[in-house]
Design an enzyme around this catalytic site. Sequence first.
Site, PDB file in Angstrom:
ATOM      1  N   GLN A 130      -4.808  -1.625   9.549  1.00  0.00           N
ATOM      2  CA  GLN A 130      -4.668  -2.950   8.925  1.00  0.00           C
ATOM      3  C   GLN A 130      -5.267  -4.021   9.836  1.00  0.00           C
ATOM      4  OE1 GLN A 130      -3.367  -3.606   5.790  1.00  0.00           O
ATOM      5  NE2 GLN A 130      -4.019  -5.712   6.132  1.00  0.00           N
ATOM      6  N   ASP A 177     -10.914   3.005   4.254  1.00  0.00           N
ATOM      7  CA  ASP A 177     -11.348   1.611   4.101  1.00  0.00           C
ATOM      8  C   ASP A 177     -12.873   1.510   4.056  1.00  0.00           C
ATOM      9  OD1 ASP A 177      -9.404  -0.290   3.711  1.00  0.00           O
ATOM     10  OD2 ASP A 177      -8.850  -0.402   5.825  1.00  0.00           O
ATOM     11  N   LYS A 208       0.843  -1.207   0.000  1.00  0.00           N
ATOM     12  CA  LYS A 208       0.000   0.000   0.000  1.00  0.00           C
ATOM     13  C   LYS A 208       0.874   1.252   0.000  1.00  0.00           C
ATOM     14  CE  LYS A 208      -3.785  -2.524   2.093  1.00  0.00           C
ATOM     15  NZ  LYS A 208      -4.482  -2.975   3.303  1.00  0.00           N
TER      16      LYS A 208
END
Length: 286
Positions: free
Chosen positions: A94, A117, A50
């Site tokens: 994460q 997200d 990422k």
Amino acid sequence: MTAVRIDGKELALKVRAEVAEDVRAFGQPVCLATLLVGDDPASHVYVGSKHKASHEAGIDSRDHRFPSETPETEILELVADLNADDSVDGILVQLPLPDHMDEPTVLRAVDPDKDVDGFHVLNAGRLYLGEPFLVPATPLGIMAMLDEYDVELKGKDAVVIGRSEIVGKPMAMLLLAEHATVTICHSRTVDLATHTRRADILVAAVGREGLVTPDMVKPGATVVDVAMNRTAEGKLVGDVDPAVFEVAGLMTPVPGGVGPMTIAMLLRNTLTAAQHRRSQVAVGGS
Ligand code: NAP
């Protein structure tokens, strides 16, 4: 019949190039902050990818990594600092977090305007109400693939296997918004095959190798395999038996299908968050 292979890798490169161009045109710094707790090797690889992708798109990134025994309060303090930091546009936690942390508590601490997200309850609610803002990157990437390959959704039967907050539920909402008739299957579904055989669009997001076999697929259907399962030999495989390529009309491979699109859409979401926040700052300041 041999299915046309949906090339997520190639489309992801195209989306990433478009995001890079849009970041340049935006003309202001865009910054993504990631938080990783623990030593899960796969998570470290994903976060590394990422950051690399962000860098290539001209997006700055901040990499916060913590040992697994870190108290939840410390993570919540960092989230609060990142929320308050005007130079940070996107915050990504994460998953999975270590067992002693409550994932919903940490995810809900993220400012919904920086929730790249799309996991915050407010962004999930916006999607549910048909007013999407930041949408989870994996289903968003799948929608981009279906669009790229001109898959008709209106009035079609779509079956999603899996009902997670990350993939299954948002996927179903996005397909519904495009007027598909959507069925969501899960671990308690009785006779999965009777549902999947009706599907014009079948999305498998379970995490069980070989779950979807050729006899479960309608000839000519579009099949999207979200799963990333590791075999004993360390090979990456999906939920869908590769023999389904002989039945489907269009199908995503694993690897090289959904995975690359997820990172591309995360970059897109980060720019969306930056554009949204800065336009609000501009309005507020005028
Ligand atoms: P998850 O939270 O574990 O959810 C799995 C879902 O599958 C659950 O809803 C579960 O039902 C359902 N399920 C389990 N066994 C089933 C069965 N035998 N028949 C039908 N449904 C069954 O997983 P997730 O986070 O959604 O991820 C799913 C897969 O996608 C994983 O392999 C993950 O690695 C992969 N993934 C890939 C990407 C990418 O970028 N490519 C991104 C995210 C996830 P219940 O709700 O009843 O338990």
